[in-house]
Design an enzyme around this catalytic site. Structure first.
Site: not given
Length: 844
Positions: A387, A578, A686, A690
């Site tokens: 990741h 975020k 991500t 969205k």
């Protein structure tokens, strides 16, 4: 959640009679868990009385929430048991998803929707004069994750159940999840997040499945009675891992999978000898040390003690999980010959990488397998998802620390590494430089264990989480491994569940979509493509704008209550939410906002379209620069929002305590999605998915999944700016001097001078000097200044497009229509078919 073992010595006949009786009972019409409105109303009343011990006069809103949650859980229980029985009867291959984070958020609304009870329960409560929405607000967020990694794991659990994939999630039941964020005088202040203060309606304790865990101690090598060299782990400290099971319901099917979270307990509650001697503190010391392991999500690892506790956490949950997986396998199979055919273990980043060494320890030390056989089993069983592209973010443990906490595992890691290097040298597949880079042990002043290298060596599959990310893994981060094993590497672009992030978060838009294309999109997001023609339908565009305005109003009410700011619903809602990190470049965003303010003050004829800038996110407690960025956003907001000269044209707000439930309000209201990380730094993202799914248009760099989002929605429906990965590398290679940008760009000089002189910190003129110094004297590592002019120019294109509402709405509708690829259902289907080789098992 396997069936309980029958009591010892019970006869076969007795067991058969019990089984037949239970089967008959299950087949009877079950009025207690029926789903009609009358029965749901009765279930609620029963739980209020018998589970909460309250009546309508004494019950609080929290009591009523629990009564609803227990009523829903009752209706999931039979499906849960049937699901496990189906897996056992079919001897299904199972997926085990190991993740140190699961950012689940709230569960009640999601479960109501997934099991088809939402409308019925709302009606049942309405008959009692209660509003379901009020009770939903009582549930705390299960914040067992820091950000995208944990939320991705939560989406994956939803998709695994929805696709009927036999799967278990494994993690830690942190007593305190991600901290609650307060903002005091513009600064982040962390407070404990007590999500378990009133207990959880969803977890089932399983004390009968408690697992012993060893840490510290030493090893003894000896020869057993068969003359075989063996190893004992002795003088260890012992901890117990107690599982708590959480049901994970699939959408529109009968599958209910399991998330098993481990809580650390002391092997003995207290030392009675110390207690009797009057030393109470010593008596409970071991208990406190043991239970600290599952106390808090990700302790600050800037100190040696913090690092040690984090390593303990990782091994604790891995040890418990591997024990559980092996035990479940042995209930159905003799030996381990079929283990990789029945077990797929996916490591979510490097945090569970110690699982490679732990499975080897279990197979070799406890089960008596030969090393070569155990190694083939382990490699065929594990998959590893990477990741991060930043080498500094890849976990490394000093050999001294690793060996002190896990003495046997250090020996195993050394043996894995020795055999790996010997094999590579024997086959002459790499030179000494490549072997040094691939070694699991990093030589240097402080010898370290490289957990990412251990994960790659010990897995049959290594995947990135976006097409660009995977290419960079192969080309840069793991280039030597890719040259050695190209067949191991594959891409699995991340996704988000449309049930949580559109159906639940944006019910107005979800209803409108279902009315025009039907409900199939809920489990097949590619069906959203059928919305494309509606971008040209004036009536649908009006409906789309109406839904967006309602969502903006809903978010504006939250901002008014939390920040005391009234938002202009006609302004552009420009959002960046975020985790706060320099590479995500919240700083680039806020510097432009500050520059816009200065331009408005300087040029009274400048008349930009009114815009509301919304920021949100948490900074790691030990990350000083991230905290400075939060302070800067709040200080800019304080100056801008109180200046009558710009009132109505620019508004700025920092939304405190960003979390899943707040995100569910933000994404549907956003119109501009800020995805502006330095190219080559974001693995996937991500949030970008969205936002697009909810009709926000992206302004972004060619980084992470932005690349694929732009390909899907069309370049004309995406606002692109900034240096590419190749241009970033070239600029750094020839020598990047941020002072050059400062001297040659008037706007950059103006805004940095304003920060340094105290324009945004009245009374504290040098307050933001650390930020200015990091950009000019610290080398601007994330190229904020290099991308500033392009970013400002691109924002002008955003404004120009927004001034044409019909054109903007067409673009927004096409973003929704073309984001079906980014469903986590697609991602999980690819994992299941291409990595795990696990077919679905239909339940019921």
């Amino acid at each position: 959640m396997p069936p309980q073992q029958p009591q010892q010595r019970r006869g076969t006949t007795a067991r058969s009679e019990e089984a037949r009786a239970l089967e008959r009972a299950r087949d009877l019409p079950n009025s207690r868990t029926a789903t009609d409105v009358d029965t749901l109303r009765r279930a609620f009343a029963d739980h209020l009385q018998y589970s909460q011990g309250k009546d309508e006069h004494t019950a609080t809103a929290l009591d009523r929430y629990f009564a609803v949650a227990y009523s829903v859980r009752d209706r999931m229980m039979r499906r849960w048991i049937q699901t496990q029985q189906a897996y056992y009867k079919q001897d299904a291959k199972r997926v085990y998803y190991l993740s140190l984070e699961f950012l689940m958020g709230k569960a009640l609304e999601n479960n109501l929707l997934n099991v088809g009870l939402y409308d019925g329960m709302r009606s049942a409560l309405s008959d009692l004069g209660l509003d379901l929405a009020d009770l939903l607000s009582q549930e705390p967020d299960a914040g067992l994750g820091n950000g995208g990694l944990g939320r991705l794991a939560a989406c994956f659990l939803d998709s695994l159940a929805t696709l009927s994939i036999p799967a278990y999630g494994y993690g830690i039941r942190y007593e305190f999840g991600i901290f609650d964020q307060e903002i005091r005088n513009g600064y982040q202040v962390e407070r404990p997040e007590e999500w378990l203060r009133f207990g959880s309606a969803w977890e089932i304790p399983r004390p009968d499945a408690t697992v012993p865990v060893s840490i510290y101690g030493r090893t003894e090598h000896y020869v057993d009675e068969k003359g075989k060299l063996r190893v004992r782990w002795v003088d260890a400290r012992h901890v117990l891992g107690m599982p708590y099971d959480v049901p994970i319901a699939g959408f529109g099917n009968s599958t209910v999978n399991t998330l098993r979270l481990w809580r650390a307990r002391a092997s003995q509650e207290l030392d009675l000898a110390d207690f009797n001697a009057g030393d109470y503190l010593s008596a409970v010391e071991d208990k406190d040390l043991s239970e600290n392991i599952s106390k808090v999500l990700y302790p600050n690892d800037l100190t040696v003690m913090g690092k040690e506790l984090r390593l303990q956490q990782q091994y604790f949950f891995v040890c418990c999980s591997i024990h559980d997986i092996v035990n479940r396998h042995l209930k159905m199979h003799d030996g381990f010959g079929s283990f990789p055919d029945k077990v797929a273990i996916q490591m979510n980043d490097t945090h569970p990488a110690i699982a490679v060494a732990e499975l080897m320890r279990v197979l070799v030390d406890e089960q008596g397998l030969e090393w070569d056989e155990a190694w083939e089993i382990a490699r065929a069983t594990f998959g590893y998802t990477n990741h991060t592209l930043m080498p500094e973010a890849l976990e490394r443990w000093s050999v001294d620390l690793f060996g002190r906490v896990l003495p046997r595992h250090l020996e195993i890691v050394y043996e894995i590494n020795r055999r790996f290097i010997d094999g590579v040298r024997a086959e002459r597949k790499a030179d000494d430089g490549a072997i040094s880079r691939m070694s699991v042990i990093e030589e240097g002043p402080t010898k370290q264990v490289r957990m990412a290298n251990l994960a790659v060596v010990g897995s049959h599959s290594v995947n990135g989480v976006a097409a660009l990310h995977t290419e960079l893994l192969k080309r840069e981060l793991f280039r030597d491994f890719h040259a050695l094993w190209p067949e191991k590497f594959n891409n699995k672009t991340n996704g988000v569940t449309p049930r949580r992030w559109l159906l639940q978060a944006n019910p107005g838009l979800a209803k409108s979509i279902t009315e025009v294309i039907g409900p199939e999109w809920l489990t097949d997001a590619t069906q959203l493509r059928r919305l494309e023609p509606l971008a040209e339908d004036a009536g649908f565009r009006r409906l789309f704008r109406s839904v967006k305005r309602d969502n903006k109003a809903r978010l504006a009410e939250i901002v008014r209550a939390e920040n005391g700011i009234t938002l202009d619903l006609d302004s552009i809602f420009d959002v960046q939410v975020k985790r706060i990190h320099e590479y995500k470049r919240q700083l680039l965003d806020v510097l432009r906002v500050a520059s816009e303010y200065l331009r408005l003050k300087e040029d009274r004829s400048y008349d930009p379209y009114p815009r509301t800038y919304l920021f949100g996110g948490k900074a790691a407690p030990g990350y000083a620069m991230a905290k400075w960025i939060i302070k800067l956003v709040n200080s800019v907001a304080d100056v801008v929002n109180h200046d009558v000269d710009v009132k109505g044209r620019v508004t700025v707000a920092f939304l405190r305590n960003y979390r899943v439930s707040l995100a569910e309000r933000i994404f549907p209201a956003a119109e501009v999605s800020e995805q502006i990380s330095t190219a080559g730094k974001e693995a996937s993202g991500t949030g970008n998915m969205k936002f697009a799914l909810n009709g926000a248009l992206t302004i972004g760099t060619l980084d992470g999944a932005n690349v694929e989002i732009r390909e899907e929605v069309g370049a004309e429906n995406f606002f692109l700016f900034g240096l590419t990965v190749e241009q970033v590398a070239a600029l750094k290679k020839r020598g990047y001097d941020p002072w050059e940008w400062y001297r040659n760009d008037r706007r950059i000089k103006q805004v940095l001078d304003a920060l340094a002189s105290g324009v945004f910190s009245p009374g504290e003129p040098g307050l933001f000097r650390p930020i200015v110094d990091s950009l000019l004297n610290g080398g601007d590592p994330y190229l904020v200044l290099a991308d500033f002019a392009a970013y400002c120019a691109c924002q002008e294109e955003v404004e120009k497009a927004y001034r044409d509402p019909e054109h903007w709405t067409r673009m927004a509708i096409l973003n929704v229509a073309r984001t079906g690829k980014f469903s986590s259902d697609r991602t999980i289907r690819e994992y299941a078919e291409e990595i795990w080789n696990v077919p679905p098992v239909r339940v019921g």
